[in-house]
Design a protein around this motif. Structure first.
Motif, PDB file in Angstrom:
ATOM      1  N   ALA A  11     -28.758 -84.480  31.362  1.00  0.00           N
ATOM      2  CA  ALA A  11     -29.301 -83.370  30.590  1.00  0.00           C
ATOM      3  C   ALA A  11     -30.180 -82.555  31.516  1.00  0.00           C
ATOM      4  N   THR A  12     -29.959 -81.257  31.573  1.00  0.00           N
ATOM      5  CA  THR A  12     -30.685 -80.413  32.501  1.00  0.00           C
ATOM      6  C   THR A  12     -31.500 -79.373  31.758  1.00  0.00           C
ATOM      7  N   LYS A  13     -32.755 -79.211  32.156  1.00  0.00           N
ATOM      8  CA  LYS A  13     -33.622 -78.201  31.596  1.00  0.00           C
ATOM      9  C   LYS A  13     -34.067 -77.274  32.705  1.00  0.00           C
ATOM     10  N   SER A  14     -34.200 -75.996  32.383  1.00  0.00           N
ATOM     11  CA  SER A  14     -34.608 -75.021  33.381  1.00  0.00           C
ATOM     12  C   SER A  14     -36.045 -74.613  33.132  1.00  0.00           C
ATOM     13  N   HIS A  15     -36.854 -74.602  34.175  1.00  0.00           N
ATOM     14  CA  HIS A  15     -38.244 -74.191  34.102  1.00  0.00           C
ATOM     15  C   HIS A  15     -38.467 -73.157  35.196  1.00  0.00           C
ATOM     16  N   GLY A  16     -38.256 -71.853  34.850  1.00  0.00           N
ATOM     17  CA  GLY A  16     -38.404 -70.825  35.860  1.00  0.00           C
ATOM     18  C   GLY A  16     -37.356 -70.987  36.932  1.00  0.00           C
ATOM     19  N   ARG A  17     -37.818 -71.097  38.208  1.00  0.00           N
ATOM     20  CA  ARG A  17     -36.891 -71.257  39.330  1.00  0.00           C
ATOM     21  C   ARG A  17     -36.518 -72.711  39.527  1.00  0.00           C
ATOM     22  N   LEU A  18     -37.228 -73.624  38.858  1.00  0.00           N
ATOM     23  CA  LEU A  18     -36.965 -75.043  39.052  1.00  0.00           C
ATOM     24  C   LEU A  18     -36.033 -75.573  37.984  1.00  0.00           C
ATOM     25  N   SER A  19     -35.155 -76.475  38.356  1.00  0.00           N
ATOM     26  CA  SER A  19     -34.263 -77.142  37.423  1.00  0.00           C
ATOM     27  C   SER A  19     -34.581 -78.626  37.459  1.00  0.00           C
ATOM     28  N   ILE A  20     -34.880 -79.214  36.307  1.00  0.00           N
ATOM     29  CA  ILE A  20     -35.241 -80.623  36.238  1.00  0.00           C
ATOM     30  C   ILE A  20     -34.162 -81.368  35.480  1.00  0.00           C
ATOM     31  N   SER A  21     -33.610 -82.416  36.066  1.00  0.00           N
ATOM     32  CA  SER A  21     -32.540 -83.159  35.408  1.00  0.00           C
ATOM     33  C   SER A  21     -32.932 -84.602  35.212  1.00  0.00           C
ATOM     34  N   THR A  22     -32.482 -85.179  34.092  1.00  0.00           N
ATOM     35  CA  THR A  22     -32.736 -86.584  33.853  1.00  0.00           C
ATOM     36  C   THR A  22     -31.855 -87.410  34.760  1.00  0.00           C
ATOM     37  N   SER A  23     -32.197 -88.658  34.962  1.00  0.00           N
ATOM     38  CA  SER A  23     -31.423 -89.519  35.852  1.00  0.00           C
ATOM     39  C   SER A  23     -31.282 -90.886  35.238  1.00  0.00           C
ATOM     40  N   LEU A  24     -30.213 -91.573  35.630  1.00  0.00           N
ATOM     41  CA  LEU A  24     -29.992 -92.929  35.162  1.00  0.00           C
ATOM     42  C   LEU A  24     -30.806 -93.933  35.962  1.00  0.00           C
ATOM     43  N   LYS A  25     -31.367 -93.516  37.088  1.00  0.00           N
ATOM     44  CA  LYS A  25     -32.108 -94.432  37.936  1.00  0.00           C
ATOM     45  C   LYS A  25     -33.502 -94.678  37.384  1.00  0.00           C
ATOM     46  N   PRO A  26     -34.031 -95.906  37.494  1.00  0.00           N
ATOM     47  CA  PRO A  26     -35.407 -96.153  37.092  1.00  0.00           C
ATOM     48  C   PRO A  26     -36.342 -95.264  37.885  1.00  0.00           C
ATOM     49  N   ARG A  27     -37.418 -94.809  37.258  1.00  0.00           N
ATOM     50  CA  ARG A  27     -38.331 -93.893  37.903  1.00  0.00           C
ATOM     51  C   ARG A  27     -38.854 -94.435  39.227  1.00  0.00           C
ATOM     52  N   GLU A  28     -39.134 -95.764  39.313  1.00  0.00           N
ATOM     53  CA  GLU A  28     -39.707 -96.308  40.528  1.00  0.00           C
ATOM     54  C   GLU A  28     -38.737 -96.313  41.703  1.00  0.00           C
ATOM     55  N   LEU A  29     -37.457 -96.089  41.454  1.00  0.00           N
ATOM     56  CA  LEU A  29     -36.474 -96.072  42.530  1.00  0.00           C
ATOM     57  C   LEU A  29     -36.140 -94.651  42.967  1.00  0.00           C
ATOM     58  N   MET A  30     -36.784 -93.682  42.362  1.00  0.00           N
ATOM     59  CA  MET A  30     -36.465 -92.289  42.661  1.00  0.00           C
ATOM     60  C   MET A  30     -37.457 -91.689  43.636  1.00  0.00           C
ATOM     61  N   THR A  31     -37.008 -90.705  44.397  1.00  0.00           N
ATOM     62  CA  THR A  31     -37.881 -89.881  45.215  1.00  0.00           C
ATOM     63  C   THR A  31     -38.002 -88.553  44.498  1.00  0.00           C
ATOM     64  N   ASP A  32     -39.177 -88.255  43.984  1.00  0.00           N
ATOM     65  CA  ASP A  32     -39.354 -87.041  43.200  1.00  0.00           C
ATOM     66  C   ASP A  32     -39.300 -85.811  44.091  1.00  0.00           C
ATOM     67  N   THR A  33     -38.358 -84.950  43.817  1.00  0.00           N
ATOM     68  CA  THR A  33     -38.237 -83.701  44.559  1.00  0.00           C
ATOM     69  C   THR A  33     -37.955 -82.585  43.572  1.00  0.00           C
ATOM     70  N   PRO A  34     -38.517 -81.391  43.800  1.00  0.00           N
ATOM     71  CA  PRO A  34     -38.187 -80.261  42.938  1.00  0.00           C
ATOM     72  C   PRO A  34     -36.773 -79.809  43.233  1.00  0.00           C
ATOM     73  N   ARG A  35     -36.200 -79.078  42.321  1.00  0.00           N
ATOM     74  CA  ARG A  35     -34.874 -78.509  42.572  1.00  0.00           C
ATOM     75  C   ARG A  35     -34.904 -77.064  42.124  1.00  0.00           C
ATOM     76  N   LEU A  36     -34.760 -76.137  43.063  1.00  0.00           N
ATOM     77  CA  LEU A  36     -34.741 -74.733  42.702  1.00  0.00           C
ATOM     78  C   LEU A  36     -33.528 -74.460  41.826  1.00  0.00           C
ATOM     79  N   LYS A  37     -33.725 -73.642  40.813  1.00  0.00           N
ATOM     80  CA  LYS A  37     -32.648 -73.316  39.892  1.00  0.00           C
ATOM     81  C   LYS A  37     -31.474 -72.727  40.664  1.00  0.00           C
ATOM     82  N   GLY A  38     -30.284 -73.275  40.445  1.00  0.00           N
ATOM     83  CA  GLY A  38     -29.098 -72.802  41.139  1.00  0.00           C
ATOM     84  C   GLY A  38     -28.937 -73.354  42.539  1.00  0.00           C
ATOM     85  N   ALA A  39     -29.754 -74.345  42.914  1.00  0.00           N
ATOM     86  CA  ALA A  39     -29.677 -74.912  44.263  1.00  0.00           C
ATOM     87  C   ALA A  39     -28.324 -75.582  44.490  1.00  0.00           C
ATOM     88  N   TRP A  40     -27.803 -75.436  45.689  1.00  0.00           N
ATOM     89  CA  TRP A  40     -26.547 -76.084  46.066  1.00  0.00           C
ATOM     90  C   TRP A  40     -26.710 -77.598  45.895  1.00  0.00           C
TER      91      TRP A  40
END
Length: 274
Positions: A11-40
């Protein structure tokens, strides 16, 4: 809680230029990085998601990943495996050595990868890293960089059931005439070659225009300080300050190197329209 594979759409939500998507990975196993909206975005179907980002997380590609200039999603093929033991492969039909990745298992993973991706293959290529594929070229990665992203299937064992490749119109790409144990290393190499061409990743677009293959020739030799090292001097023309002579020398060196090292490229270069 375990989420059934068929319900694992992102599920993807857009916040301005940033796009935030949910993940199946546990939070502690993730590296939090922003994603610019429309990023390759590169989506990787693999039995070894833990090996990513690997080298892609270092240097300029890693910096760009952290800044959200591009994004990386891994899809664990094992989670779509069949039965209690999550089997992903079976013996080749007709007999033979090794094992083959099953069409039903790979198909489920590829269906997951379609979420949020255009169906148009020009906008979103789907690639299988395979020694029988078309050789990867600079022209090919330039095309990939102009897309919105890509899905890459990393094979293992004796390969993938041909039916899944045909059904999803998957393009096979090879790094060369040799065989690896899997597609993960090849996928990272292809992503690296592509990501560095994205806007703002290298910071200097001129460097990509002057490097090998950009004009059909291999790149000229490079030099830097000290001016004399172990008795070897930098060619005088490079320190002359005459930019026209420098460009002429570099072009002549590119032609010489290409002619000596890659007769195939030299022949193609000579046939190009003047």
């Amino acid at each position: 809680m375990t989420i059934p594979p068929m319900k694992r759409a992102l599920a993807t939500k857009s916040h301005g230029r940033l796009s935030i998507s949910t993940s199946l990975k546990p939070r502690e196993l993730m590296t939090d990085t922003p994603r610019l909206k429309g990023a390759w975005t590169a989506k990787i179907v693999t039995l070894f998601p833990e090996v990513f980002p690997g080298i892609l997380g270092a240097s300029l590609t890693g910096k760009a990943l952290k800044e959200g200039l591009w994004a990386l999603e891994t899809i664990d093929l094992r989670s779509y495996g069949d039965g209690r033991h999550k089997n992903v492969d079976d013996t080749p039909s007709g007999g033979g050595a090794g094992m083959v990745l099953r069409a039903d298992v790979v198909g489920k993973a590829l269906e997951h990868a379609t979420h949020g991706a255009p169906k148009d293959r020009a906008r979103w290529p789907v690639i299988y890293m395979s020694p029988r594929g078309k050789p990867l070229t600079q022209a090919m990665v330039q095309k990939f960089a102009q897309a919105e992203g890509m899905t890459i299937l990393c094979g293992r064992f004796e390969g993938v059931d041909e039916r899944v490749l045909e059904h999803y119109e998957i393009e096979e790409v090879s790094l060369g005439d040799f065989v690896l144990t899997g597609g993960e290393i090849a996928a990272q190499a292809m992503i690296d070659a592509t990501v560095r061409l994205l806007p703002d990743v290298l910071g200097n677009h001129v460097s990509t225009e002057e490097e090998s293959f950009s004009n059909g020739l291999l790149e000229h030799a490079q030099y830097t300080r000290p001016a004399i090292w172990e008795g070897h001097e930098i060619p005088a023309v490079l320190t002359s300050g005459n930019h026209a002579k420098v460009e002429k020398w570099r072009h002549e060196q590119s032609e010489k190197i290409t002619r000596e090292r890659r007769p195939d490229l030299w022949e193609a270069y000579q046939k190009r329209p003047k």
